[in-house]
Design a protein around this motif. Structure first.
Motif, PDB file in Angstrom:
ATOM      1  N   ARG A 189      99.327  99.284 -36.780  1.00 40.40           N
ATOM      2  CA  ARG A 189      97.970  98.923 -36.351  1.00 40.40           C
ATOM      3  C   ARG A 189      97.588  97.482 -36.669  1.00 40.40           C
ATOM      4  N   MET A 190      98.103  96.958 -37.794  1.00 39.94           N
ATOM      5  CA  MET A 190      97.665  95.636 -38.233  1.00 39.94           C
ATOM      6  C   MET A 190      98.727  94.561 -38.029  1.00 39.94           C
ATOM      7  N   GLY A 191      99.916  94.973 -37.579  1.00 36.10           N
ATOM      8  CA  GLY A 191     100.958  94.013 -37.265  1.00 36.10           C
ATOM      9  C   GLY A 191     101.505  93.252 -38.460  1.00 36.10           C
ATOM     10  N   VAL A 192     101.589  93.925 -39.610  1.00 37.43           N
ATOM     11  CA  VAL A 192     102.155  93.289 -40.804  1.00 37.43           C
ATOM     12  C   VAL A 192     103.415  94.026 -41.222  1.00 37.43           C
ATOM     13  N   ASP A 193     104.323  93.301 -41.867  1.00 35.66           N
ATOM     14  CA  ASP A 193     105.570  93.885 -42.344  1.00 35.66           C
ATOM     15  C   ASP A 193     105.439  94.175 -43.835  1.00 35.66           C
ATOM     16  N   LEU A 194     105.470  95.448 -44.201  1.00 38.74           N
ATOM     17  CA  LEU A 194     105.315  95.853 -45.596  1.00 38.74           C
ATOM     18  C   LEU A 194     106.604  96.424 -46.176  1.00 38.74           C
ATOM     19  N   ASP A 195     107.739  96.139 -45.533  1.00 38.88           N
ATOM     20  CA  ASP A 195     109.018  96.696 -46.000  1.00 38.88           C
ATOM     21  C   ASP A 195     109.347  96.326 -47.439  1.00 38.88           C
ATOM     22  N   ASP A 196     108.971  95.127 -47.859  1.00 36.33           N
ATOM     23  CA  ASP A 196     109.308  94.684 -49.212  1.00 36.33           C
ATOM     24  C   ASP A 196     108.215  94.993 -50.241  1.00 36.33           C
ATOM     25  N   VAL A 197     107.212  95.758 -49.841  1.00 37.64           N
ATOM     26  CA  VAL A 197     106.102  96.104 -50.732  1.00 37.64           C
ATOM     27  C   VAL A 197     106.308  97.503 -51.290  1.00 37.64           C
ATOM     28  N   GLU A 198     106.247  97.614 -52.600  1.00 34.46           N
ATOM     29  CA  GLU A 198     106.354  98.921 -53.240  1.00 34.46           C
ATOM     30  C   GLU A 198     104.973  99.364 -53.695  1.00 34.46           C
ATOM     31  N   LEU A 199     104.496 100.435 -53.123  1.00 33.41           N
ATOM     32  CA  LEU A 199     103.213 101.000 -53.520  1.00 33.41           C
ATOM     33  C   LEU A 199     103.454 102.349 -54.155  1.00 33.41           C
ATOM     34  N   THR A 200     102.702 102.624 -55.197  1.00 32.34           N
ATOM     35  CA  THR A 200     102.758 103.941 -55.820  1.00 32.34           C
ATOM     36  C   THR A 200     101.353 104.508 -55.824  1.00 32.34           C
ATOM     37  N   SER A 201     101.255 105.769 -56.115  1.00 31.25           N
ATOM     38  CA  SER A 201      99.938 106.409 -56.144  1.00 31.25           C
ATOM     39  C   SER A 201      99.086 105.884 -57.297  1.00 31.25           C
ATOM     40  N   ARG A 202      99.708 105.163 -58.238  1.00 37.91           N
ATOM     41  CA  ARG A 202      98.947 104.567 -59.345  1.00 37.91           C
ATOM     42  C   ARG A 202      98.266 103.267 -58.955  1.00 37.91           C
ATOM     43  N   ASP A 203      98.714 102.665 -57.850  1.00 40.94           N
ATOM     44  CA  ASP A 203      98.072 101.439 -57.374  1.00 40.94           C
ATOM     45  C   ASP A 203      96.660 101.749 -56.893  1.00 40.94           C
ATOM     46  N   THR A 204      95.836 100.703 -56.874  1.00 43.99           N
ATOM     47  CA  THR A 204      94.449 100.877 -56.449  1.00 43.99           C
ATOM     48  C   THR A 204      94.272 100.491 -54.981  1.00 43.99           C
ATOM     49  N   VAL A 205      93.158 100.899 -54.440  1.00 42.34           N
ATOM     50  CA  VAL A 205      92.803 100.501 -53.079  1.00 42.34           C
ATOM     51  C   VAL A 205      92.728  98.978 -53.016  1.00 42.34           C
ATOM     52  N   GLY A 206      92.188  98.355 -54.064  1.00 41.97           N
ATOM     53  CA  GLY A 206      92.081  96.901 -54.107  1.00 41.97           C
ATOM     54  C   GLY A 206      93.431  96.214 -54.027  1.00 41.97           C
ATOM     55  N   ARG A 207      94.431  96.740 -54.724  1.00 45.49           N
ATOM     56  CA  ARG A 207      95.776  96.157 -54.657  1.00 45.49           C
ATOM     57  C   ARG A 207      96.343  96.307 -53.255  1.00 45.49           C
ATOM     58  N   LEU A 208      96.162  97.466 -52.650  1.00 39.93           N
ATOM     59  CA  LEU A 208      96.637  97.690 -51.287  1.00 39.93           C
ATOM     60  C   LEU A 208      96.003  96.687 -50.335  1.00 39.93           C
ATOM     61  N   VAL A 209      94.700  96.525 -50.422  1.00 40.28           N
ATOM     62  CA  VAL A 209      93.984  95.586 -49.553  1.00 40.28           C
ATOM     63  C   VAL A 209      94.501  94.169 -49.779  1.00 40.28           C
ATOM     64  N   ASP A 210      94.687  93.784 -51.045  1.00 37.08           N
ATOM     65  CA  ASP A 210      95.166  92.445 -51.372  1.00 37.08           C
ATOM     66  C   ASP A 210      96.554  92.182 -50.784  1.00 37.08           C
ATOM     67  N   VAL A 211      97.461  93.151 -50.950  1.00 33.23           N
ATOM     68  CA  VAL A 211      98.822  93.000 -50.435  1.00 33.23           C
ATOM     69  C   VAL A 211      98.812  92.869 -48.913  1.00 33.23           C
ATOM     70  N   VAL A 212      98.077  93.722 -48.245  1.00 34.76           N
ATOM     71  CA  VAL A 212      98.020  93.679 -46.779  1.00 34.76           C
ATOM     72  C   VAL A 212      97.380  92.377 -46.311  1.00 34.76           C
ATOM     73  N   HIS A 213      96.326  91.958 -46.978  1.00 34.51           N
ATOM     74  CA  HIS A 213      95.643  90.726 -46.604  1.00 34.51           C
ATOM     75  C   HIS A 213      96.586  89.531 -46.738  1.00 34.51           C
ATOM     76  N   ARG A 214      97.336  89.451 -47.858  1.00 35.98           N
ATOM     77  CA  ARG A 214      98.273  88.347 -48.053  1.00 35.98           C
ATOM     78  C   ARG A 214      99.379  88.364 -46.998  1.00 35.98           C
ATOM     79  N   LYS A 215      99.886  89.560 -46.675  1.00 34.11           N
ATOM     80  CA  LYS A 215     100.938  89.665 -45.665  1.00 34.11           C
ATOM     81  C   LYS A 215     100.416  89.257 -44.281  1.00 34.11           C
ATOM     82  N   ALA A 216      99.192  89.640 -43.973  1.00 34.33           N
ATOM     83  CA  ALA A 216      98.617  89.315 -42.664  1.00 34.33           C
ATOM     84  C   ALA A 216      98.365  87.811 -42.531  1.00 34.33           C
ATOM     85  N   ALA A 217      98.070  87.155 -43.642  1.00 35.38           N
ATOM     86  CA  ALA A 217      97.795  85.726 -43.618  1.00 35.38           C
ATOM     87  C   ALA A 217      99.067  84.883 -43.572  1.00 35.38           C
ATOM     88  N   ALA A 218     100.193  85.497 -43.937  1.00 27.90           N
ATOM     89  CA  ALA A 218     101.463  84.744 -44.003  1.00 27.90           C
ATOM     90  C   ALA A 218     102.030  84.461 -42.629  1.00 27.90           C
TER      91      ALA A 218
END
Length: 77
Positions: A48-77
Motif C-alpha cells: 500500500r505504501m510502496g516501501v521495502d521493509l525486507d531488512d526491518v525486523e519487527l517484534t510484538s515488543r516494538d511500539t506503534v511509534g517505532r513502526l511509524v518511524d521505520v516506515v517513515h524513514r524508509k518512505a523518505a529514502a
C-alpha cells in the motif's frame, strides 16, 4: 495522509484494531499482533505504501511509534 494515519488505517481495516488503542507508546503485542500478523502487516505496508521493509525486523515488543518511524524513514529514502 501522514505515515501514522496510514498505518492506523491499515491496522483498523485489516486487523480490527480499536482506533482508540493505537498510540505511539503502545506495543504491537498490546494490539494483539503476533509474529504472523506482523508479517502480514509488513506485506500490506509494502504493497500500500510502496516501501521495502525486507531488512526491518519487527517484534510484538516494538511500539506503534517505532513502526511509524521505520516506515517513515524508509518512505523518505
Amino acid at each position: 495522509m501522514s505515515t501514522a494515519e496510514e498505518i492506523s488505517t491499515l491496522l483498523v481495516a485489516n486487523f480490527g484494531t480499536d482506533p482508540l488503542e493505537i498510540r505511539s507508546e503502545v506495543s504491537l503485542r498490546h494490539l494483539r499482533l503476533d509474529s504472523l500478523a506482523l508479517e502480514e502487516l509488513r506485506l500490506i505496508i509494502e504493497d500500500r505504501m510502496g516501501v521495502d521493509l525486507d531488512d526491518v525486523e519487527l517484534t510484538s515488543r516494538d511500539t506503534v511509534g517505532r513502526l511509524v518511524d521505520v516506515v517513515h524513514r524508509k518512505a523518505a529514502a
